[in-house]
Design an enzyme around this catalytic site. Structure first.
Site, PDB file in Angstrom:
ATOM      1  N   CYS A   2       0.845  -1.186   0.000  1.00  0.00           N
ATOM      2  CA  CYS A   2       0.000   0.000   0.000  1.00  0.00           C
ATOM      3  C   CYS A   2       0.880   1.237   0.000  1.00  0.00           C
ATOM      4  CB  CYS A   2      -0.915   0.024   1.220  1.00  0.00           C
ATOM      5  SG  CYS A   2      -2.026  -1.398   1.340  1.00  0.00           S
ATOM      6  N   GLY A  28      -0.612   0.602  -5.053  1.00  0.00           N
ATOM      7  CA  GLY A  28      -1.930   0.021  -4.832  1.00  0.00           C
ATOM      8  C   GLY A  28      -2.950   0.601  -5.775  1.00  0.00           C
ATOM      9  N   ASN A 101       0.659   0.543   5.849  1.00  0.00           N
ATOM     10  CA  ASN A 101       1.309  -0.272   4.830  1.00  0.00           C
ATOM     11  C   ASN A 101       2.075  -1.372   5.533  1.00  0.00           C
ATOM     12  OD1 ASN A 101       2.544  -1.266   2.491  1.00  0.00           O
ATOM     13  ND2 ASN A 101       4.252   0.166   2.669  1.00  0.00           N
ATOM     14  N   GLY A 102       1.786  -2.625   5.198  1.00  0.00           N
ATOM     15  CA  GLY A 102       2.469  -3.740   5.828  1.00  0.00           C
ATOM     16  C   GLY A 102       1.507  -4.850   6.168  1.00  0.00           C
ATOM     17  N   TYR A 257      11.175  -4.176  -7.256  1.00  0.00           N
ATOM     18  CA  TYR A 257       9.925  -4.048  -8.016  1.00  0.00           C
ATOM     19  C   TYR A 257       9.028  -2.902  -7.586  1.00  0.00           C
ATOM     20  CZ  TYR A 257       5.251  -5.329  -9.757  1.00  0.00           C
ATOM     21  OH  TYR A 257       4.026  -5.313 -10.351  1.00  0.00           O
ATOM     22  N   THR A 303       9.430  -1.708 -14.800  1.00  0.00           N
ATOM     23  CA  THR A 303      10.368  -1.720 -13.688  1.00  0.00           C
ATOM     24  C   THR A 303      11.717  -2.339 -14.030  1.00  0.00           C
ATOM     25  OG1 THR A 303       9.172  -3.686 -12.957  1.00  0.00           O
ATOM     26  CG2 THR A 303       8.717  -1.622 -11.791  1.00  0.00           C
ATOM     27  N   ASP A 365      13.332  -9.064 -16.938  1.00  0.00           N
ATOM     28  CA  ASP A 365      12.240  -8.655 -16.067  1.00  0.00           C
ATOM     29  C   ASP A 365      12.789  -8.460 -14.661  1.00  0.00           C
ATOM     30  OD1 ASP A 365       9.712  -7.906 -15.359  1.00  0.00           O
ATOM     31  OD2 ASP A 365       8.744  -9.798 -15.873  1.00  0.00           O
ATOM     32  N   ASP A 366      12.000  -7.753 -13.819  1.00  0.00           N
ATOM     33  CA  ASP A 366      12.464  -7.512 -12.451  1.00  0.00           C
ATOM     34  C   ASP A 366      12.459  -8.789 -11.632  1.00  0.00           C
ATOM     35  OD1 ASP A 366       9.628  -7.602 -11.179  1.00  0.00           O
ATOM     36  OD2 ASP A 366       9.470  -6.092 -12.754  1.00  0.00           O
TER      37      ASP A 366
END
Length: 502
Positions: A2, A28, A101-102, A257, A303, A365-366
């Protein structure tokens, strides 16, 4: 994952919070919310959708006040519900709103304690609501009619004693100020900064420094693990360490990412870290395949572009943009449901045939998570005329779930789980596959901040830094996170105006 933001200003903050969410949208895309405070009255708007879709001009006008917090959310456990959109609110004590966030790893234990001991009701499945009620209870047990800053820090210390897992948090206390704090491991990112104005200093807290840059706030620093920052509504700043012990272990996947490349997290430039990832990966290719026949390096937008560019330079081959991205399609990794992800890949990317026809292509790619996206993209390259398609991942094999706020799927949905690298290569249909080595990834990120002694690398190593994760816990979250999980709650929209009870 988030994104969170909070501002204490001498002018209206609604537009600044909206703008902050637009640059944190990558964190998000499921829901967005803003709550502001005006003379002790809270104004809240939140709903499912992108920031631009959740807030109309009329709704923005109702978000009055000089301080506020904001949140963008992506879905967990394979479901979406606007009931779990943030910020969350509790009226007692003092009127509190939270954005988080978490992920807490002892949520069930805390829910029981909140019901049995604290006599608080939890209305959603969100651990963020649990966290808010834990903080509210810690404040309430102080028995104060009027809060002091020290009371706030004491409540944060109580949160640290009771909560385990990852949490970067902003909380607004109606009519008093805004609080930001970080778990004792500092797993998820959170920074704060200052902006000068004619009326005095203004402060902002956010998940990433890019949000501060947009609004002309000067970055002060990251909030340290276990530390709390409190800004009074007048603009006075206070900081205090609130955890008894700390061990800084930021999530390394932020650099791979999630974070924007123009952000700085824990004094490490995400862009520079990704350049070093590309250098490390190129060195591995040259070490294992010195006589390679790669004609062109092509990134999978967006990314991986930074790492791919550096790889091409160090391999001495051409770099080309072989895929054009539709920027109006969300990030497939965080989309709920495999069918939606597969459909989205086809809508999101289109190959430029001339960049593939007759060439041996190295796609970069990441990371590789489920592998289905990688498989589709490799097939797109073949359909565009590539002779051979090689694949490189800037991250090591993702073999285990992340339990600290990244909704990685159940272990059995991870393509590298219980597979060798050769088996993954065959499964995604590549002619050759290169993964980043974990030690190289750590070195690439830590080079500019050697003070970081540890990282959360659990999705690669199964080493969970909080020490409370066992196979039984992983089995429980697998039942929640697999694509078969269903969310039966009805969607609803919230536009609430609440009176502070003070």
């Amino acid at each position: 994952m988030c994104g969170i933001a909070a501002i204490v200003s001498h002018q209206a903050v609604n537009q600044d919070l909206y703008d902050a969410l637009t640059v944190l949208q990558h964190r998000g895309q499921d829901a967005a919310g803003i709550v502001t405070c005006e003379h002790g009255r809270l104004h809240l708007r939140k709903d499912n959708g992108l920031t631009r879709d959740v807030f109309t001009n009329t709704q923005m006008m109702k978000l009055r006040g000089n301080m506020g917090i904001a949140h963008v959310r992506y879905p967990t456990a394979g479901c979406t519900s606007s009931a779990e959109a943030q910020p969350f609110y509790v009226n007692s004590p003092f009127g509190l709103t939270l954005a988080h966030n978490g992920n807490l790893t002892n949520t069930e234990e805390l829910k029981t304690a909140l019901f049995v001991e604290d006599q608080r009701h939890i209305n959603t499945d969100s651990d963020s609501e649990v966290l808010l009620n834990i903080f509210a209870h810690e404040l309430q047990t102080l028995g104060k009619l009027h809060l002091s800053v020290e009371d706030v820090f004491q409540a944060v210390s109580g949160v640290h004693r009771r909560c385990r897992g990852a949490y970067a948090v902003v909380i607004m206390i109606a009519g008093f100020g805004i609080l930001g704090f970080r778990d004792p491991h500092g797993i998820r990112p959170i920074v704060f900064g200052e902006r000068k104005s004619e009326s005095g200093p203004e402060f902002m807290i956010a998940s990433e420094s890019v949000a501060l840059d947009l609004l002309d706030f000067d970055l002060i620093r990251d909030i340290a693990p276990g530390e709390a920052v409190f800004i009074e509504k007048t603009g006075k700043l206070h900081t205090q360490q609130c955890a008894q012990t700390t061990d800084h272990c930021p999530c390394i996947f932020e650099y791979v990412y999630f974070a924007r490349p123009d952000s700085i997290i824990d004094n490490v430039s995400v862009y520079k870290a990704r350049l070093r990832m590309g250098s490390k990966l190129a060195a591995k290719v040259l070490r294992e395949w010195p006589d390679h026949d790669i004609d062109v390096v092509i990134p999978i937008p967006d990314t991986s572009r930074t790492a791919a560019l550096q790889m091409a330079y160090e391999l001495g081959v051409k770099f080309s943009e072989g895929f054009i991205k539709n920027r109006y399609i969300g990030r497939t990794f965080i989309m709920p449901g495999q069918k939606m992800r597969e459909k989205s890949v086809k809508q999101k990317l289109n190959a430029i045939d001339l960049e593939f026809a007759g060439k041996n292509v190295l796609l970069v790619d990441d990371s590789i998570v489920r592998g289905t996206t990688s498989e589709q993209i490799i097939q797109m390259a073949r359909d565009a005329g590539a002779k051979k398609v090689y694949f490189a991942s800037a991250a090591p094999p993702v073999r285990y779930p992340n339990v600290y706020g990244i909704d990685m799927p159940a272990a059995h949905e991870l393509i590298a789980h219980n597979r060798t690298e050769d088996e993954v290569c065959a499964a995604i249909g590549a002619d050759r596959l290169f993964y980043q080595d974990l030690d190289d990834l750590i070195e690439a990120v830590r080079k500019r901040n050697p003070d970081i002694k540890h990282f959360d690398t659990s999705c690669f190593s199964k080493e969970y830094i909080t020490g409370d994760i066992d196979d039984a816990y992983l089995e429980r979250i697998e039942n929640l996170r697999n694509d078969a999980a269903q969310c039966g709650r009805n969607s609803e929209s919230f536009i609430i105006e609440m009176q502070n009870c003070n």
